[in-house]
Design a protein around this motif. Structure first.
Motif, short mmCIF file in Angstrom:
data_model
loop_
_atom_site.label_atom_id
_atom_site.label_comp_id
_atom_site.label_asym_id
_atom_site.label_seq_id
_atom_site.Cartn_x
_atom_site.Cartn_y
_atom_site.Cartn_z
N THR A 86 0.79 -1.11 -0.01
CA THR A 86 -0.15 -0.15 0.23
C THR A 86 0.73 1.40 -0.02
O THR A 86 2.02 1.13 0.21
N ASN A 87 0.30 2.40 -0.38
CA ASN A 87 0.95 3.61 -0.28
C ASN A 87 1.51 3.95 1.11
O ASN A 87 2.70 4.50 1.16
N ASP A 88 0.51 3.68 2.36
CA ASP A 88 1.31 3.91 3.43
C ASP A 88 2.37 3.17 3.83
O ASP A 88 3.53 3.53 4.45
N GLU A 89 2.38 1.76 3.64
CA GLU A 89 3.37 0.88 3.73
C GLU A 89 4.73 1.31 3.04
O GLU A 89 5.80 1.27 3.43
N ILE A 90 4.66 1.79 1.80
CA ILE A 90 5.75 2.13 1.25
C ILE A 90 6.41 3.50 1.79
O ILE A 90 7.69 3.48 1.81
N LYS A 91 5.81 4.25 2.11
CA LYS A 91 6.15 5.65 2.76
C LYS A 91 6.90 5.09 4.08
O LYS A 91 7.69 5.79 4.27
N THR A 92 6.18 4.32 4.84
CA THR A 92 7.01 4.00 5.89
C THR A 92 8.21 3.31 5.79
O THR A 92 9.14 3.52 6.68
N ALA A 93 8.33 2.61 4.82
CA ALA A 93 9.48 1.90 4.46
C ALA A 93 10.66 2.74 4.04
O ALA A 93 11.64 2.71 4.41
N LEU A 94 10.21 3.63 3.09
CA LEU A 94 11.17 4.75 2.59
C LEU A 94 11.73 5.64 3.38
O LEU A 94 13.01 6.03 3.57
#
Length: 201
Positions: free
Chosen positions: A115-123
């Motif tokens: 998800t978008n939020d998962e990617i933002k959290t990872a980055l």
């Protein structure tokens, strides 16, 4: 821009729709090299598009076939990266990104399924990558349709111009507008950026 997106703006925000018809075609395309895209996003932080492209072009030439990889970045000295116009802070960010890849703390191949939020959290675990850089990656490299960067100065300027505001919009104003654009906020952002590229009459 797909017809269903145009119809959405026509129904929920006629003001933006009027500009959408003026700015030309908008197509969302995903990147074939997520690592290179992230390097480009880091290098482009707080720079004009032209300056960012120039520096990234020099950066690419440091690698065989103009293709940056995590392993090759880690082998380059900081001085070598600085020599092509990359700041010290961005050099550290590129090295940290590369280290996350090599140590398998970040798996870019999984991004299309996250998800978008998962990617933002990872980055944002990477030094020097904040919400803005993550949002640009989601919009331009993953072609996600419903992303908006509330901290982007260009978008604030465009909203001020399109909606005839005396000052830059407040966060509350931006949130209210963005709700009208869901689930196509990326298209709205692209329209607004194109408005900025169009001289005012």
């Amino acid at each position: 821009m797909p017809n269903h997106v145009v119809r959405h703006f026509q129904k929920f925000d006629p003001t933006l729709h009027a500009y959408a018809e003026k700015v030309g075609e908008i197509v969302l395309t995903s990147s074939h090299d997520f690592f290179a895209s992230l390097c480009s996003d880091i290098i482009g932080q707080q720079l004009s598009g032209k300056a960012a492209d120039t520096i990234y072009g020099r950066f690419e030439k440091l690698f065989p076939k103009n293709t940056p990889t995590a392993q090759r970045i880690l082998k380059l000295s900081d001085e070598k990266l600085r020599s092509v116009g990359i700041s010290g802070a961005k050099t550290r960010s590129l090295k940290d990104l590369a280290m996350h890849i090599v140590q398998k703390k970040l798996n870019l191949s999984k991004f299309p399924h996250m998800t978008n939020d998962e990617i933002k959290t990872a980055l944002i675990q990477v030094k020097g990558i904040g919400p803005w850089t993550a949002e640009m990656f989601l919009m331009f490299s993953l072609a996600r349709k419903d992303v908006f960067s509330f901290g982007d100065l260009g978008l604030k300027k465009a909203i001020q111009r399109v909606y005839g505001l005396k000052n830059h919009p407040t966060e509350r104003q931006m949130l209210a507008l963005s709700k009208k654009w869901q689930p196509y906020r990326t298209y709205a952002a692209r329209i607004l950026w194109k408005v900025l590229d169009t001289p005012e009459k």
